[in-house]
Scaffold this active site. Structure first.
Site, mmCIF file in Angstrom:
data_model
loop_
_atom_site.group_PDB
_atom_site.id
_atom_site.type_symbol
_atom_site.label_atom_id
_atom_site.label_comp_id
_atom_site.label_asym_id
_atom_site.label_seq_id
_atom_site.Cartn_x
_atom_site.Cartn_y
_atom_site.Cartn_z
ATOM 1 N N GLY A 41 59.255 34.983 43.634
ATOM 2 C CA GLY A 41 59.073 35.934 43.055
ATOM 3 C C GLY A 41 57.738 36.784 43.654
ATOM 4 N N VAL A 71 52.463 36.185 39.570
ATOM 5 C CA VAL A 71 53.173 35.104 39.008
ATOM 6 C C VAL A 71 52.653 33.839 39.645
ATOM 7 C CG1 VAL A 71 55.072 34.095 37.934
ATOM 8 C CG2 VAL A 71 54.738 36.347 37.669
ATOM 9 N N GLU A 100 57.807 31.508 47.565
ATOM 10 C CA GLU A 100 58.774 32.371 48.527
ATOM 11 C C GLU A 100 58.439 33.599 47.844
ATOM 12 O OE1 GLU A 100 59.867 32.016 51.348
ATOM 13 O OE2 GLU A 100 60.625 30.055 51.594
ATOM 14 N N CYS A 134 63.204 41.215 48.899
ATOM 15 C CA CYS A 134 61.851 40.825 49.614
ATOM 16 C C CYS A 134 61.564 40.984 51.018
ATOM 17 C CB CYS A 134 61.073 39.179 49.356
ATOM 18 S SG CYS A 134 62.500 37.930 50.026
#
Length: 473
Positions: free
Chosen positions: A192, A196, A214, A248
């Site tokens: 994410g 967070v 990741e 990402c």
């Protein structure tokens, strides 16, 4: 439907009991679960595609290629290669220690937690789970609450294929995730964003829980002015269009020689017209933005840019549709360089030299991947030596994800830990060192016992006086 928070500790406890029972230890059992995972992706493909179309507007072909195909292929390959991965290793040691039988056992870490994102939910949920299964762990899978249809589907189909005594889906939002993070786990795997990730890392630290993060970041593209600009534009645009830029490893911004900028813009326009002859707004081959808040964030970035919009993507707020948009003459401090874009907007930053491009990249947080287009080997080596990123990819974008044998990882702000195939297995495996000292070694061990004779001291301290080779600088 959310999982009742009060039941989450019971779910964790049940999985721990399963792990302690030894159910997950036999390799044939693990292989069966991996084959079952492949069967789930294959057999339930229509339901999965429909769910992701409803939640994300994701094109069916994209789901089949980028999500389901990779799960089937990697689960089957993992099952076949597992016996080799799980072999006890016997390291090469000096002759006098061989009788000690030094060994490295491959032990599962235990009961693990996997928190997955919304953008590529199949592969980013089950790729980590694949490694946990192969390693012999039990696991909770927490999918994203931004995908209500898909998350509910997982809760229904996962127990039909995987042993529910060992693998459970927990649904919900912040309260449920908070409850999960209050508990002790033997590993947490989070995919994410950095905000967070810091919460997850803080929660893990309370239990000294090992962690894989990741994350993402602004993955730059550097184009050598001598490279084929047309081909570079084609490959960059294709990478940016996957899932409407919501991945990402999407190219985040492009650094190109100032005198090549307009040529690059023209090439982007040419290939956009080829990819989407009628535009991407209504194309079934182009995805939607995940949520209203994400859509507003992207349009806000665009409204504040000081760059020149040269490929103006049409928008449809009601359907959260945003066509690819190219912005040139973007400079440091622009809104499009504030944060990871994570959408179909591509800023072009003109530079006057390769070194300026390298300095621009190095002045920012380490990206998940650095893309570079060049056929100059010395330039490639310069980029390898003078930059840092999770990965570095030459002359393409996105396609590195197809190479299962390469470790996928970040560095610094883009995360840490490794995944893909054996690398994911290794993430959930403890290397358990061992020796087995024979009785016959006692004669050689005698010198370690006090009181020490002069001869024993010389033998025990010999390493201190070992000759050190001269340096060759």
């Amino acid at each position: 439907m959310s999982t009742f928070a009060s039941t989450i500790p019971k779910i964790r406890d049940a999985l721990q009991a399963t792990f302690r029972s030894g159910l997950t230890r036999p390799l044939p059992w693990r292989q069966h679960q991996l084959y079952q995972l492949a069967r789930m992706a294959q057999n339930e493909r229509e339901l999965i595609c429909d769910a992701l179309q409803k939640d994300l507007g994701k094109p069916k072909t994209e789901v089949l290629v980028s999500e389901l195909g990779s799960i089937v292929e990697r689960a089957v390959k993992s099952a076949k290669q597992l016996p080799e991965w799980a072999k006890t290793e016997y390291p090469d040691v000096p002759d006098r220690r061989k009788s000690w039988r030094p060994a490295i056992y491959k032990a599962p870490k235990g009961t693990v937690l996997i928190i997955s994102p919304w953008n590529y939910p199949m592969v980013l949920s089950f790729q980590p789970l694949m490694g946990a299964i192969a390693a012999g762990c039990t696991a909770v899978l927490k999918p994203s609450e931004l995908l209500p249809t898909f998350s509910q589907l997982l809760e229904e189909i996962v127990p039909k294929y995987l042993d529910p005594n060992a693998y459970r889906v927990v649904n919900g939002a912040v309260p449920e995730t908070t409850k999960l993070l209050e508990l002790q786990w033997d590993h947490i795997f989070y995919t994410g964003n950095g905000k967070v990730a810091r919460i997850v890392a803080s929660a893990a630290a309370k239990h000294l829980t090992p962690l894989t993060l990741e994350l993402g970041g602004k993955s730059p593209v550097i184009i050598d002015s001598a490279y084929d600009i047309d081909l570079a534009a084609k490959r960059i645009l294709w990478g940016k269009c996957n899932n409407a830029g919501q991945i990402c490893v999407a190219p985040d911004y492009v650094l190109v020689q100032r005198d090549k900028q307009d040529e690059l813009v023209n090439a982007f326009q040419k290939h956009y017209n080829a990819f989407f002859p009628k535009g991407a707004l209504d194309s079934p081959l182009f995805g939607s933005i995940v949520s209203d808040s994400h859509y507003k964030r992207l349009t806000s970035l665009l409204s504040r840019t000081k760059g020149e919009v040269v490929l103006q993507g049409r928008t449809d707020a009601a359907r959260r549709r945003l066509e690819p948009t190219i912005v040139k003459n973007v400079v440091d401090g622009d809104s499009l360089l504030e944060e990871e874009i994570f959408g179909p907007i591509l800023p072009i930053v003109p530079v006057d030299s390769l070194q300026q491009a390298i300095n621009f990249v190095n002045a920012r947080s380490h990206p998940l991947v650095l893309y570079a287009f060049s056929e100059n080997e010395s330039l490639k080596q310069q980029l390898v030596s003078e930059t840092q990123s999770g990965g570095i990819v030459f002359n393409d974008t996105f396609q590195q994800l197809a190479v299962s044998e390469l470790p996928f990882t970040g560095v610094g702000e883009s995360g840490y830990g490794y995944q893909f195939m054996k690398h994911t297995y290794d993430t959930f495996t403890q290397l358990r060192s061992s020796i087995d000292m024979p009785k016959g070694a006692e004669a050689d061990l005698a010198k370690r016992y006090p009181p020490h004779s002069e001869e024993a001291v010389r033998a025990l301290t010999a390493a201190v006086y070992k000759p050190i080779p001269a340096s060759r600088l």
